[in-house]
Write an enzyme that holds these catalytic residues in place. Structure first.
Site, PDB file in Angstrom:
ATOM      1  N   SER A 173      50.868 -49.412  -0.175  1.00  0.00           N
ATOM      2  CA  SER A 173      51.167 -48.058   0.246  1.00  0.00           C
ATOM      3  C   SER A 173      52.054 -47.368  -0.794  1.00  0.00           C
ATOM      4  O   SER A 173      53.076 -47.907  -1.211  1.00  0.00           O
ATOM      5  CB  SER A 173      51.874 -48.105   1.603  1.00  0.00           C
ATOM      6  N   GLY A 174      51.616 -46.193  -1.216  1.00  0.00           N
ATOM      7  CA  GLY A 174      52.398 -45.433  -2.195  1.00  0.00           C
ATOM      8  C   GLY A 174      52.041 -45.763  -3.627  1.00  0.00           C
ATOM      9  O   GLY A 174      52.656 -45.268  -4.563  1.00  0.00           O
ATOM     10  N   THR A 205      45.268 -42.566  -2.865  1.00  0.00           N
ATOM     11  CA  THR A 205      44.692 -41.295  -2.429  1.00  0.00           C
ATOM     12  C   THR A 205      44.645 -40.298  -3.578  1.00  0.00           C
ATOM     13  O   THR A 205      43.654 -39.596  -3.760  1.00  0.00           O
ATOM     14  CB  THR A 205      45.509 -40.733  -1.252  1.00  0.00           C
ATOM     15  N   ASN A 246      55.985 -43.904   1.509  1.00  0.00           N
ATOM     16  CA  ASN A 246      55.171 -42.859   0.874  1.00  0.00           C
ATOM     17  C   ASN A 246      55.260 -41.590   1.712  1.00  0.00           C
ATOM     18  O   ASN A 246      55.012 -41.622   2.919  1.00  0.00           O
ATOM     19  CB  ASN A 246      53.708 -43.368   0.804  1.00  0.00           C
ATOM     20  N   SER A 304      51.585 -40.837   3.236  1.00  0.00           N
ATOM     21  CA  SER A 304      50.865 -42.093   3.407  1.00  0.00           C
ATOM     22  C   SER A 304      49.631 -41.892   4.280  1.00  0.00           C
ATOM     23  O   SER A 304      49.684 -41.262   5.339  1.00  0.00           O
ATOM     24  CB  SER A 304      51.803 -43.108   4.056  1.00  0.00           C
ATOM     25  N   SER A 305      48.521 -42.437   3.808  1.00  0.00           N
ATOM     26  CA  SER A 305      47.291 -42.335   4.613  1.00  0.00           C
ATOM     27  C   SER A 305      47.421 -43.300   5.778  1.00  0.00           C
ATOM     28  O   SER A 305      47.590 -44.493   5.561  1.00  0.00           O
ATOM     29  CB  SER A 305      46.079 -42.726   3.782  1.00  0.00           C
ATOM     30  N   GLY A 357      46.885 -49.372   2.028  1.00  0.00           N
ATOM     31  CA  GLY A 357      47.234 -50.563   1.253  1.00  0.00           C
ATOM     32  C   GLY A 357      47.981 -51.577   2.090  1.00  0.00           C
ATOM     33  O   GLY A 357      48.431 -51.288   3.208  1.00  0.00           O
ATOM     34  N   GLU A 371      50.753 -53.589   3.640  1.00  0.00           N
ATOM     35  CA  GLU A 371      52.114 -53.100   3.876  1.00  0.00           C
ATOM     36  C   GLU A 371      52.959 -54.084   4.678  1.00  0.00           C
ATOM     37  O   GLU A 371      52.484 -54.787   5.556  1.00  0.00           O
ATOM     38  CB  GLU A 371      52.106 -51.698   4.526  1.00  0.00           C
TER      39      GLU A 371
HETATM   40  N1  LIG Z   1      48.371 -39.998 -10.738  1.00  0.00           N
HETATM   41  C1  LIG Z   1      49.462 -39.530 -10.164  1.00  0.00           C
HETATM   42  N2  LIG Z   1      50.160 -38.535 -10.742  1.00  0.00           N
HETATM   43  C2  LIG Z   1      51.245 -38.045 -10.167  1.00  0.00           C
HETATM   44  N3  LIG Z   1      51.760 -38.497  -9.020  1.00  0.00           N
HETATM   45  C3  LIG Z   1      51.131 -39.503  -8.385  1.00  0.00           C
HETATM   46  C4  LIG Z   1      49.939 -40.065  -8.926  1.00  0.00           C
HETATM   47  N4  LIG Z   1      49.547 -41.036  -8.086  1.00  0.00           N
HETATM   48  C5  LIG Z   1      50.435 -41.064  -7.065  1.00  0.00           C
HETATM   49  N5  LIG Z   1      51.386 -40.150  -7.240  1.00  0.00           N
HETATM   50  C6  LIG Z   1      52.541 -39.882  -6.357  1.00  0.00           C
HETATM   51  O1  LIG Z   1      52.664 -40.944  -5.466  1.00  0.00           O
HETATM   52  C7  LIG Z   1      52.554 -40.511  -4.118  1.00  0.00           C
HETATM   53  C8  LIG Z   1      51.806 -41.536  -3.284  1.00  0.00           C
HETATM   54  O2  LIG Z   1      50.490 -41.627  -3.712  1.00  0.00           O
HETATM   55  P1  LIG Z   1      49.314 -41.845  -2.686  1.00  0.00           P
HETATM   56  O3  LIG Z   1      49.498 -41.018  -1.496  1.00  0.00           O
HETATM   57  O4  LIG Z   1      48.099 -41.690  -3.463  1.00  0.00           O
HETATM   58  O5  LIG Z   1      49.510 -43.349  -2.318  1.00  0.00           O
HETATM   59  P2  LIG Z   1      48.541 -44.285  -1.507  1.00  0.00           P
HETATM   60  O6  LIG Z   1      48.288 -45.446  -2.359  1.00  0.00           O
HETATM   61  O7  LIG Z   1      47.410 -43.514  -1.013  1.00  0.00           O
HETATM   62  O8  LIG Z   1      49.432 -44.766  -0.315  1.00  0.00           O
HETATM   63  P3  LIG Z   1      49.035 -45.059   1.204  1.00  0.00           P
HETATM   64  O9  LIG Z   1      48.440 -46.382   1.261  1.00  0.00           O
HETATM   65  O10 LIG Z   1      50.322 -45.001   1.887  1.00  0.00           O
HETATM   66  O11 LIG Z   1      48.142 -43.968   1.606  1.00  0.00           O
HETATM   67  C9  LIG Z   1      51.836 -39.202  -4.190  1.00  0.00           C
HETATM   68  O12 LIG Z   1      52.193 -38.363  -3.129  1.00  0.00           O
HETATM   69  C10 LIG Z   1      52.316 -38.635  -5.530  1.00  0.00           C
HETATM   70  O13 LIG Z   1      53.540 -38.008  -5.370  1.00  0.00           O
HETATM   71 MG   LIG Z   2      46.725 -42.876   0.712  1.00  0.00          MG
END
Ligand SMILES: Nc1ncnc2c1ncn2[C@@H]1O[C@H](COP(=O)(O)OP(=O)(O)OP(=O)(O)O)[C@@H](O)[C@H]1O
Ligand SMILES: [Mg+2]
Length: 1007
Positions: A104-105, A109, A156, A159-160, A384, A386
């Site tokens: 997560s994070g 996404t 996050n 977070s999804s 992810g 967690e």
């Molecule tokens: N390529 C990127 N460029 C800039 N910021 C990023 C990038 N990837 C992630 N982030 C930052 O990290 C944060 C978390 O990313 P994201 O929501 O994609 O995580 P996740 O893996 O989907 O987590 P979860 O499993 O909780 O959904 C985003 O809100 C953003 O601020």
């Molecule tokens: Mg996500």
């Protein structure tokens, strides 16, 4: 090129590490992160580290740089993987999927959004409206799904809280034609309760902070609502107010109607109000404290307030005897019933939104015959792995899902790869890796697995508690190496008795609290709520609750438990992914502080370890980047080698492939399997690809040349055939013509007219000349037959007539041909009854005197005398002389000219009887013949002309010129030139000369 990206940024592919050790791996990862290089390859797998800052690497220039290029042409990037998946899909019509994993994070996404943006940017170059609209909906759906499915967690801010798998369908052009979203296990418990520092789903805050409150009976402050109170203070980087606007507009773009958008907000508001419904008990029954809240809920859900109240306080149950009774809730039951209702309302709202988006983007009017194979790129962004302080049923499911995906990764990347080398007989040093199948089995195995034990506990009759479920696991799983609990390891104080159990996941140990497992798994919701909502007069809400139509007494099958439903959906997902060509993005979270600077070595190393990245590098390094069956390889690259183009003469395809490899000097970079060629580095294949691309235009030209030649030869053969047929047909037509002529003219000898009346058949074009000759021949023959029949006495007349005809050339209308030519009209008693006897006497004397032997012509005429006066005269033409006679003086000779002096004559083309006899002495005769009684209206000019011409030709044997003038005749009289014209005159009875300015006018009567 990726590896040209400067060593100061570390190695762009972990495969290029000097040694594959954790230290070197981490060193490279850290160096690249610090230098702002967040992407690194392991072969085709992209390892991505969350930068936690805006990176300027997703613009149009980057899209253009990666579009259609090979993976190794540019620095590592998500775009390169997206392009590889797209190319595989387009070139080979392969379904592909991009699996994005990480905790997560870690940035899953975000990565999925960039991938979709890239695909949207490179497709539909022709800007077709329907494709643009599909792309637009696909992109906008992210915004909506994030609002309703994402929440701030400790890890996050966005977070999804649901799993998302999106299929994008493409037509044969490679343009998106639609898609489908599958959603997995929404963490609905978050609706009613959040952990400290976390928030409810974004949608609630967006409505409260950005929406209009009055119509929903809401206040704008989230702390006024039990369900959002907890998260009010949570600091997030998200602006709920502007997000609300964006979501509402996205809903509109996707195609949600105003009524539907209103219903969505009404449902959210109802949930918020539900959270504020409080119960109190007076010992006997339970009451709702604030009835107004219930009224608001009823208004928002378009239901009856009494029924809402009743559903909150009572449940209807059917007794064994089929009787229906209402049973009042206890205060606790009422509270949990309310929460279950809220959760269900939200879950169904989310499911309905996804379904509605799907209905918009589903591929419509698809016809495989017309549109070709419909290929798919799937993008998986699922929660992810967690570990929280308190891990419950949801974390258990999420982590199980991650175990399944890791298993798929192992199978596809590690296991399948190694088993293929074995199968193909490639020398291979087996690489050990941790196979997490054992953990997957621990969770999902029938009878023995945790989900089975949980379901069993839920199905048991009587009061079953969460601790009983824990006991049951402790008994059944006591010996499992990945399971433990306090009871099984009493010394471990990190777990509580009767509360915790621990699973040793591939990504680390997670301690779960059994509290609530049973309830969450049963996922009970009183039927009364379902019926309440089904009877809502809001059609959108009613649609979300179709199961509410069942009556109380209708026996319903016990629904599947939440864990089993989830397990089934994840198994289906894995099956879906397994049949596609996978591309992986492995996301790593650099630190817990969301800092762009911090690289937490321990945390990162932990992720690298559990994601199996090091093993991935080892397999990749020892292994081969590409493989292709010999036949396929040959087919694609045979043009790059002289021995294999266009077809090889070797014993097998394998030998031919060897020839190609040797020619390019790749011997050390390949291995030969039983059926496939294995290429270690992509560069070799890339070189081949480049060479192939350069050769293709030449081949195309060559093929065009050959084909044009073939076409020309075909055309030539056809022309030859056409000419052969034409030749035969012409010969046939000639023969037919001959046959026909033969048939028609066979009997002409015996015909009365010797075939004059026989119609000639139309000759074919080839015989036109010949036909003319045959017609002439026939005519000549016919003429001969005719002439043969003429008696010798008639011959002079006939000859004269022929001479006249020839000399006058048909220019005079009448030549008197059809009558008998008497010649000596002055001696003819029938023509000149009064003067003939006198003339006979005279001519006898003249003949004796002038010794002529034959009279060629004689007759009366008008002549012009010396005084230009016109008088009646006689004209006599013998074979010696031409005489001008005075009839009234017994034909006294007035003038005599020897025939030798005659040079020719002139006549007009009209009916007049004028003749000018030209002499060499320029003393021409001008006369106008008069006709006697034999032929008062017939022409005598023809006779005079014919007789003279015939005589000159046959006897004198010198030319005698005859000119036919249209109107006036020119001649010389007494040495002077004269012109004679012919004019009609009313009242003129006989033709007569009159003097005119240049000569004479012959006045003729009007007929
Ligand atoms: N390529 C990127 N460029 C800039 N910021 C990023 C990038 N990837 C992630 N982030 C930052 O990290 C944060 C978390 O990313 P994201 O929501 O994609 O995580 P996740 O893996 O989907 O987590 P979860 O499993 O909780 O959904 C985003 O809100 C953003 O601020
Ligand atoms: Mg996500």
């Amino acid at each position: 090129m990726a590896d040209m990206e400067g060593l100061e940024f570390g190695k762009s592919d972990f495969v290029l590490l000097d040694e594959v050790t954790m230290e070197q791996f981490m060193e490279n990862l850290k160096l690249r992160f610090e230098k702002g290089r967040i992407y690194t390859y392991i072969g085709e797998v992209v390892v991505s580290v969350n930068p936690y800052r805006r990176m300027e690497i997703y613009g149009k220039d980057r899209v253009d740089a990666y579009r259609g290029r090979e993976l190794y042409e540019n620095p590592p990037h998500l775009f390169a993987v997206a392009d590889a998946a797209y190319k595989a899909m387009k070139r080979r019509a392969k379904d592909t999927c991009i699996v994005i994993s990480g905790e997560s994070g870690a940035g899953k996404t975000e990565a999925s959004k960039y991938i979709m943006q890239y695909i949207a940017a490179i497709t539909n170059p022709s800007q077709r409206a329907e494709v643009e609209s599909v792309k637009n909906v696909l992109l906008k759906s992210n915004c909506v799904l994030e609002a309703f499915g994402n929440a701030k967690t400790k890890r996050n801010d966005n977070s999804s809280r649901f799993g998302k798998y999106m299929d994008i369908n493409f037509n044969f052009n490679g343009d998106p034609t639609g898609g489908h979203i599958n959603n997995y296990l929404l963490e609905k418990s978050r609706v009613v309760q959040q952990q400290e520092g976390e928030r409810n789903f974004h949608s609630f805050y967006q409505l409260l902070r950005g929406g209009s409150h009055d119509s929903f009976h809401l206040q704008s402050d989230p702390s006024a609502y039990a369900y959002t109170k907890e998260g009010t203070a949570a600091i997030t980087s998200i602006n709920d107010h502007s997000s609300h606007k964006a979501v509402m507009s996205a809903l509109g773009v996707i195609g949600f109607s105003k009524q539907e958008i209103l219903s969505i907000n009404q449902t959210l508001a109802s949930i918020l109000h539900l959270g504020n419904v409080q119960f109190e008990s007076d010992g006997e029954s339970v009451h709702v404290l604030d009835v107004d809240v219930v009224d608001s809920i009823a208004k928002l859900t378009a239901t009856d307030p009494d029924k809402v109240m009743k559903s909150l306080l009572y449940r209807t149950v059917a007794t064994g005897g089929g009787e229906v009774i209402e049973k009042g809730h206890t205060e606790a039951e009422a509270r949990s019933g309310r929460d279950a209702f809220s959760k269900a309302l939200y879950e169904r709202l989310f499911g309905w939104i996804v379904g509605r988006i799907n209905s918009v983007i589903e591929v419509k009017d698809y016809n495989p015959v017309l549109h070709g194979k419909n290929t798919v790129i799937g993008v998986l962004d699922i929660y992810g792995f967690e570990i929280f302080d308190n891990n419950s049923f949801e974390q258990f499911c999420i982590n199980y899902c991650n175990e399944k995906l890791q298993q798929l990764f192992i199978e596809l990347i590690l296991q399948q790869e190694q088993s293929e080398y074995n199968r193909e007989g490639i020398q291979w040093q087996h690489i050990e890796y941790f196979n997490n199948q054992i953990i997957v089995d621990l969770v999902e195995q029938p009878h023995k697995g945790i989900i089975s034990i949980l379901d069993e506990a839920c199905l048991s009759v009587g009061k079953v508690t969460d601790t009983m479920f824990l006991d049951s696991m402790d008994i059944k799983l006591a010996k499992h190496p990945h399971y433990s609990s306090r009871k099984l390891s009493p010394a471990d104080k990190s777990m509580d008795f009767q509360k915790h159990f621990r699973i040793r996941h591939y990504a680390g140990d997670v301690t779960y609290s059994v509290e609530g497992f049973l309830d969450k798994n049963r996922d009970l919701l009183f039927q009364d709520f379902k019926r309440l909502m089904y009877h809502s007069s809001n059609p959108v809400m009613k649609e979300m609750w179709p199961d509410g139509q069942l009556g109380i007494t209708e026996v319903t099958k016990r629904p599947l438990t939440a864990a089993t439903l989830f397990k089934n959906s994840i198994i289906a997902l894995v099956e879906k992914l397994a049949c596609k060509e996978p591309y992986y993005v492995r996301c790593i979270k650099p630190n817990e502080q969301k800092s762009p600077l911090l690289f937490d070595d321990a945390r990162c190393q932990h992720q690298v370890a559990y994601l199996g990245l090091l093993e991935n590098v080892m397999v990749r390094r020892a292994g081969f980047a590409y493989r292709q069956p010999y036949a396929r390889f040959l087919q694609r690259y045979k043009m790059t080698c002289e021995y294999t183009w266009p077809n090889h003469l070797m014993d097998s395809d394998r030998e031919a492939v060897e020839a190609i490899v040797k020619q390019h000097g790749f011997q050390d970079d390949v291995a030969y399997g039983h059926t496939k060629l294995f290429v270690r580095t992509p560069r070799s294949l890339f070189t081949l690809e480049q060479e192939r691309a350069a050769l293709i235009p030449i081949l195309v030209l060559f093929l065009q040349k050959v084909w044009r030649g073939a076409l020309a030869r075909m055309r030539c053969r056809r022309m030859k055939a056409i000419y052969a047929i034409m030749g035969c047909f012409k010969r046939y037509k000639v023969k037919v013509h001959f046959w026909e002529v033969e048939q028609r003219f066979a009997n002409v000898r015996n015909m009365a007219d010797y075939g004059k009346s026989v119609k000639w058949p139309t000759p074919p074009a080839a015989l036109t000349g010949f036909h003319a000759i045959t017609v002439t021949l026939h005519r000549r023959w016919w003429a001969r037959q005719m002439v043969k029949k003429i008696p010798p006495s008639d011959m002079p007349e006939i000859r004269a007539k022929v001479a006249a005809l020839t000399a006058l050339g048909g220019e005079r209308r009448d030549c008197g041909l059809i009558r008998a030519w008497e010649r000596d009209y002055l001696a003819n008693v029938r023509d000149c009854p009064e003067s003939s006897s006198g003339f006979v006497r005279f001519s006898r004397e003249l003949r004796n005197k002038d010794q002529y032997s034959q009279v060629l012509f004689s007759g009366f005429c008008r002549m012009v005398n010396w005084f230009n006066k016109s008088t009646d005269r006689g004209v006599l033409v013998t074979d010696k002389c031409v005489y001008k006679l005075e009839p009234r003086k017994r034909f006294k000779v007035l003038k005599r000219i020897s025939l030798d002096a005659l040079t020719g004559l002139s006549v007009t083309s009209g009916d007049d009887q004028m003749v000018a006899l030209h002499t060499s002495t320029q003393h021409d005769f001008l006369l106008c013949l008069q006709r006697g009684q034999l032929s008062p209206n017939q022409d005598r000019v023809g006779e005079l002309v014919g007789t003279l011409v015939d005589h000159f030709t046959r006897v004198q044997k010198r030319p005698f010129s005859v000119s036919v003038c249209p109107s006036n005749i020119r001649l010389h009289m007494w040495g002077k030139p004269k012109a004679v014209t012919v004019e009609t005159k009313v009242g003129q009875t006989n033709a007569d000369f009159k003097k005119s300015r240049g000569g004479f006018v012959l006045w003729v009567p009007v007929h």
